[in-house]
Design an enzyme around this catalytic site. Structure first.
Site, PDB file in Angstrom:
ATOM      1  N   GLU A 167      -4.894   2.020   2.258  1.00  0.00           N
ATOM      2  CA  GLU A 167      -4.904   0.818   3.152  1.00  0.00           C
ATOM      3  C   GLU A 167      -5.710   1.348   4.664  1.00  0.00           C
ATOM      4  O   GLU A 167      -6.179   0.406   4.745  1.00  0.00           O
ATOM      5  CB  GLU A 167      -3.694   0.246   3.225  1.00  0.00           C
ATOM      6  CG  GLU A 167      -4.073  -1.498   3.677  1.00  0.00           C
ATOM      7  CD  GLU A 167      -3.319  -0.977   5.124  1.00  0.00           C
ATOM      8  OE1 GLU A 167      -3.462  -2.191   5.670  1.00  0.00           O
ATOM      9  OE2 GLU A 167      -2.428   0.012   5.003  1.00  0.00           O
ATOM     10  N   GLU A 168      -4.619   2.679   5.265  1.00  0.00           N
ATOM     11  CA  GLU A 168      -5.067   3.048   6.178  1.00  0.00           C
ATOM     12  C   GLU A 168      -6.425   2.741   6.737  1.00  0.00           C
ATOM     13  O   GLU A 168      -6.721   2.622   7.868  1.00  0.00           O
ATOM     14  CB  GLU A 168      -3.959   3.829   6.342  1.00  0.00           C
ATOM     15  CG  GLU A 168      -2.513   3.637   6.082  1.00  0.00           C
ATOM     16  CD  GLU A 168      -1.923   2.486   7.375  1.00  0.00           C
ATOM     17  OE1 GLU A 168      -2.798   1.802   8.208  1.00  0.00           O
ATOM     18  OE2 GLU A 168      -0.740   2.567   7.147  1.00  0.00           O
TER      19      GLU A 168
ATOM     20  N   HIS B  92       0.893  -1.088   0.102  1.00  0.00           N
ATOM     21  CA  HIS B  92       0.088  -0.262  -0.293  1.00  0.00           C
ATOM     22  C   HIS B  92       0.884   0.960  -0.298  1.00  0.00           C
ATOM     23  O   HIS B  92       1.251   1.107   0.534  1.00  0.00           O
ATOM     24  CB  HIS B  92      -1.243   0.221   1.026  1.00  0.00           C
ATOM     25  CG  HIS B  92      -0.710   0.205   2.672  1.00  0.00           C
ATOM     26  ND1 HIS B  92      -0.155   1.564   2.747  1.00  0.00           N
ATOM     27  CD2 HIS B  92       0.286  -0.543   3.632  1.00  0.00           C
ATOM     28  CE1 HIS B  92       0.043   1.033   4.255  1.00  0.00           C
ATOM     29  NE2 HIS B  92       0.119   0.304   4.380  1.00  0.00           N
TER      30      HIS B  92
ATOM     31  N   ASP C 198       3.342  -5.746   3.008  1.00  0.00           N
ATOM     32  CA  ASP C 198       3.023  -4.186   4.239  1.00  0.00           C
ATOM     33  C   ASP C 198       3.959  -4.635   5.353  1.00  0.00           C
ATOM     34  O   ASP C 198       3.776  -5.634   6.153  1.00  0.00           O
ATOM     35  CB  ASP C 198       1.717  -4.860   4.602  1.00  0.00           C
ATOM     36  CG  ASP C 198       1.052  -3.218   5.393  1.00  0.00           C
ATOM     37  OD1 ASP C 198       1.964  -2.751   5.644  1.00  0.00           O
ATOM     38  OD2 ASP C 198      -0.262  -3.520   5.737  1.00  0.00           O
TER      39      ASP C 198
ATOM     40  N   ASP D 286       5.788   1.424   7.074  1.00  0.00           N
ATOM     41  CA  ASP D 286       4.137   1.140   6.939  1.00  0.00           C
ATOM     42  C   ASP D 286       4.052   1.917   5.893  1.00  0.00           C
ATOM     43  O   ASP D 286       3.524   3.227   6.009  1.00  0.00           O
ATOM     44  CB  ASP D 286       3.327   1.172   8.436  1.00  0.00           C
ATOM     45  CG  ASP D 286       2.445   1.099   7.986  1.00  0.00           C
ATOM     46  OD1 ASP D 286       2.202   0.125   7.082  1.00  0.00           O
ATOM     47  OD2 ASP D 286       1.466   1.107   8.981  1.00  0.00           O
TER      48      ASP D 286
ATOM     49  N   HIS E 214       2.679   4.559  12.245  1.00  0.00           N
ATOM     50  CA  HIS E 214       1.361   5.485  12.171  1.00  0.00           C
ATOM     51  C   HIS E 214       2.109   6.641  13.106  1.00  0.00           C
ATOM     52  O   HIS E 214       1.441   6.995  13.904  1.00  0.00           O
ATOM     53  CB  HIS E 214       0.986   4.600  13.094  1.00  0.00           C
ATOM     54  CG  HIS E 214      -0.073   3.499  11.977  1.00  0.00           C
ATOM     55  ND1 HIS E 214      -0.961   3.222  12.621  1.00  0.00           N
ATOM     56  CD2 HIS E 214       0.163   3.343  11.231  1.00  0.00           C
ATOM     57  CE1 HIS E 214      -1.895   2.296  11.022  1.00  0.00           C
ATOM     58  NE2 HIS E 214      -0.686   2.683  10.668  1.00  0.00           N
TER      59      HIS E 214
END
Length: 421
Positions: A268-269, A216, A296, A234, A373
């Protein structure tokens, strides 16, 4: 308080304004499907923030459907990551009908698997691709994606710009190959202004059988849309892996028997929106996808094992194929299993529609990169190196060569030499 004549008129206008103003637009609502094992944790976390999640409209086989405000998707993503160590962990749907259908097929059958024989007999092409993989090229792509834009968030211009850069990069890599094409998969702007990017290598003898490799493109910071989200691990690491396999495939003149598609998914998130749209489109149009590999988070080594295979919401036969590839082509690389939960990453979009999907991961769940994140998901966390990604890229190259079959220029030269003897 003393008021002048003009002040009184101004006050009257200010007070009168609301009577003529339009009512605020109602915030868009979407539907999500989420594992019931995560639902109570999500509800509790929302309650501490003074918010409520909607009531469950349908529940079956460990998956629940509920309606949420679109602004709550980011909060839900943060809860899933912070409390349950899940990236995404839910699937977003535009309509209730789509969400209910997802519940009915949440543990999809695997009809495609029976059509594939997982043989390992293409060593010349496999070794040719694997031998050309370099850490520096992987690192270069991760660096560009994680530093050129503050964020690759799906609904920011920077996320769109990152997709444009990647499409141009893949197009440059494929130059000179008429059998390779690069295109955006455009999503409705209400779903994702950021497009997904797809590179296709047309198969030579089995072009209607398709092998998919995905990662992603978007990134997220759980603190809010204005916060930095470099997303080096990520999932710039996964996109860099795809880019490196594309590079070596072109460099080695690889021509697959089956068609191979490399996909950098948008959004995606916030509930697997990009991959979900593509998988749904392929299912409805009858595209014969014979295997899907998701990459991922592959650059942070949080466990003693080298490669961890996710066993839930994946295909057991293809997972065994991956283990056999590791044994054959990556001797000394250690493996183990983990579970990741519902909607853990883009492989779930394919699995829930009956396609054989797998996801090799960087660590046991809960031991993976703790900085994702956040603004700290940078290459600094891996000492500026992409070395941990190399074994995953080599596995991806082996997956392509042994599932899509085909030959490289090196393989053709070897065959010509043998036949001339």
């Amino acid at each position: 308080m003393r008021t002048t004549k003009f002040g009184a008129v101004a006050l009257m206008l200010v007070c009168a304004t609301p009577a003529f103003a339009e009512a605020p637009a109602k915030e868009k609502e979407v539907w999500v499907s989420i594992g019931t094992d995560a639902l109570e944790t999500a509800r509790s976390s929302f309650k501490t923030q003074g918010q409520e999640l909607g009531t469950v409209a349908r529940e079956k086989d460990g998956v629940a459907v509920l309606r949420v405000r679109e602004s709550q998707l980011e909060k839900l993503s943060k809860v899933m990551h912070d409390k349950l160590n899940r990236c995404a962990g839910f699937i977003t749907h535009d309509t209730e009908e789509q969400a209910l259908a997802a519940v009915e097929s949440s543990v999809a059958a695997q009809p495609v698997a029976s059509l594939i024989s997982y043989t390992i007999d293409n060593a010349t092409a496999t070794n040719s691709l694997m031998s050309a993989v370099t850490e520096s090229n992987i690192r270069s792509t991760i660096t560009t994606l994680s530093t050129s834009w503050t964020s690759r968030r799906y609904n920011l211009q920077s996320g769109i710009d990152a997709a444009t850069w990647l499409k141009n990069r893949w197009t440059t890599l494929a130059s000179g190959r008429s059998d390779i094409s690069v295109a955006n998969f455009t999503h409705p702007t209400t779903t994702s202004p950021q497009p997904s990017v797809i590179l296709t290598i047309q198969g030579t003898s089995l072009p209607n059988e398709v092998v998919v490799l995905g990662a992603h493109l978007d990134s997220i910071n759980g603190s809010g849309s204005s916060s930095s989200a470099p997303g080096a691990d990520d999932d710039a690491s996964g996109v860099a892996a795809l880019t490196e396999v594309i590079r070596v495939a072109v460099a080695k003149g690889y021509k697959p028997a089956r068609t191979v598609k490399f996909m950098a998914y948008a959004a995606e998130e916030i509930g697997l929106r990009g991959s979900g749209a593509i998988a749904a489109n392929y299912k409805s149009t009858g595209v014969n996808v014979v295997g899907v590999l998701q990459l991922d988070m592959i650059n942070y080594r949080g466990s003693s094992y080298d490669i961890v295979l996710v066993t839930d919401y994946t295909n057991a036969a293809q997972n065994t194929f991956l283990r056999n590839l590791i044994t054959r082509y990556l001797p000394g690389v250690t493996t183990t299993n983990t579970t990741c939960g519902y909607g853990c990453s883009d492989h779930a979009s394919w699995h829930n529609r009956g396609y054989a999907a797998s996801i090799p991961f960087e660590a046991l769940l809960g031991q993976d990169n703790p900085y994702i994140h956040t603004a700290n998901d940078t290459l600094t966390q891996t000492a500026g190196s992409a070395q941990n990604s190399v074994k995953f890229v080599k596995l991806a190259a082996a997956y392509v060569a042994e599932l899509a079959k085909g030959t490289t220029s090196v393989a053709l030269q070897a065959e010509d030499a043998e036949s001339s003897r």
